[in-house]
Design a protein around this motif. Structure first.
Motif, short mmCIF file in Angstrom:
data_model
loop_
_atom_site.label_atom_id
_atom_site.label_comp_id
_atom_site.label_asym_id
_atom_site.label_seq_id
_atom_site.Cartn_x
_atom_site.Cartn_y
_atom_site.Cartn_z
N SER A 63 3.15 -3.95 -11.09
CA SER A 63 2.75 -2.71 -10.04
C SER A 63 1.22 -2.88 -9.72
O SER A 63 0.65 -2.71 -8.72
N PHE A 258 6.71 -0.77 -4.41
CA PHE A 258 5.89 0.40 -4.35
C PHE A 258 4.29 0.12 -4.68
O PHE A 258 4.22 -0.16 -5.98
N LYS A 260 0.83 2.15 -5.92
CA LYS A 260 0.99 3.58 -6.91
C LYS A 260 0.90 4.63 -6.12
O LYS A 260 1.58 5.76 -6.26
N ARG A 263 4.64 5.37 -5.28
CA ARG A 263 5.18 5.63 -6.40
C ARG A 263 5.08 7.14 -6.85
O ARG A 263 5.88 8.00 -6.97
N TYR A 266 7.10 9.19 -4.31
CA TYR A 266 8.58 9.17 -4.76
C TYR A 266 8.75 10.29 -5.82
O TYR A 266 9.68 10.86 -5.77
N CYS A 295 8.09 0.07 -12.23
CA CYS A 295 8.14 0.98 -11.33
C CYS A 295 7.64 0.59 -9.73
O CYS A 295 7.99 1.62 -9.01
N LEU A 301 12.65 2.89 -10.37
CA LEU A 301 11.99 4.13 -10.56
C LEU A 301 13.34 4.96 -10.16
O LEU A 301 13.12 6.10 -10.76
#
Length: 333
Positions: A63, A258, A260, A263, A266, A295, A301
């Protein structure tokens, strides 16, 4: 009008109903409208070996590398950014179909030819199928491809598709038994005579198509333009299966997953009524960099959130997948 027969409305209704599946009270968790938020679009020719290595490296790094790429701004070619001269990061689904800009450092425009063959690549669980469904849904909602009369969304894992060898069989497959033989023939004649000019075919999961058919089949002939050359064809696949397609497409897109901020969004929506659980999960991710690094993949995630809600906190990807499988089995016993 040739197209004033039931198939278009049937497809509209079907794509709207099946936008988010599977459905259930427990799975998936409460999720944002758009699952895939960042894509890296390459829109001039094939990528170099160095580009492919760097893309693979970003997926390995996870990520943090995607956050860095997603926040980049391109203000012109430089020695450091030479490989990005003909690429762009976007969150807009319409950019997938936008014409190539004359100046690759500028936004997409309609001054050039719209790509006819588009390859969308991404890691398992990154959101390729969801993006395919979103394309069909946005068309059915008249938010995308408004000049297109029909969108055929085909899941290449379906064994029935392996038997299709003619355009008429394709129309019959997509008719969902709502058309008469005469109407199927009318549609077939129209598509063949126009070479698919007002058709978009979305082929999801080329990596799940039998390997023998990946080299020679009706579907591959559609991708290469042997059949319906004026149709827009979108193919999704894991990168491991796309070598044979590289010289057949006009545009290649990497789904990055994704960054940050997405995420965080979400997680916030999943725990909308429980800020304490949201804080606990965020603290857990800070303490588990290995899990946190996974994630950027939406499916990872989503699984993690589900397991967290069940009281299970995995330490590794293997443990996370094993726990999810066990919980799924228990839920259906």
């Amino acid at each position: 009008q040739v197209l004033n027969i039931p198939l278009k409305e049937q497809l509209y209704n079907f794509y709207k109903k099946t936008r988010f599946t599977p459905k259930g009270s427990e799975w998936p968790p409460n999720i944002p409208k758009l699952i895939v938020s960042v894509a890296h679009i390459h829109y001039k020719g094939k990528r170099t070996q160095q580009e492919l290595l760097e893309i693979a490296g970003r997926h390995r790094e996870g990520s943090s590398a995607i956050d860095k790429l997603a926040s980049s701004t391109y203000r012109g070619p430089s020695a450091k950014k030479a490989r990005l001269e003909h690429s762009r990061v976007t969150k807009n689904i319409t950019d997938i179909f936008a014409a190539v800009p004359d100046d690759p450092t500028q936004v997409f425009t309609s001054s050039s030819e719209t790509p006819k063959r588009i390859l969308i690549e991404g890691a398992p669980g990154i959101g390729k199928t969801v993006l395919a469904k979103e394309i069909a849904y946005c068309w059915a909602s008249k938010e995308l491809l408004t000049h297109i009369e029909l969108v055929f969304l085909l899941y290449l894992r379906d064994p029935q598709l392996q038997e299709i060898k003619k355009v008429k069989q394709l129309v019959q497959y997509m008719s969902m038994e709502c058309l008469t033989d005469e109407q199927i023939s009318t549609y077939t004649t129209y598509l063949v005579s126009t070479k698919g000019q007002q058709l978009c075919i979305v082929l999801d999961g080329f990596d799940e198509y039998p390997s023998l058919l990946q080299e020679n089949s009706f579907i591959v002939d559609i991708i290469s333009g042997e059949f319906l050359p004026e149709a827009i064809v979108v193919v999704t696949s894991r990168p491991t299966a796309t070598v044979s397609l590289h010289d057949k497409v006009d545009r290649r897109i990497d789904i990055l997953g994704f960054p940050k901020e997405e995420r965080d969004k979400y997680i916030s929506q999943a725990f909308n009524n429980s800020p304490e659980d949201k804080e606990r999960l965020n603290n857990y991710l800070k303490q588990k960099p290995v899990i946190n690094g996974l994630c950027f993949v939406p499916l990872h995630l989503a699984i993690l959130i589900y397991l967290f809600q069940q009281g299970s906190l995995p330490e590794t990807l293997t443990e996370m997948n094993e726990s999810f499988i066990l919980h799924t089995i228990y839920r259906h016993l």
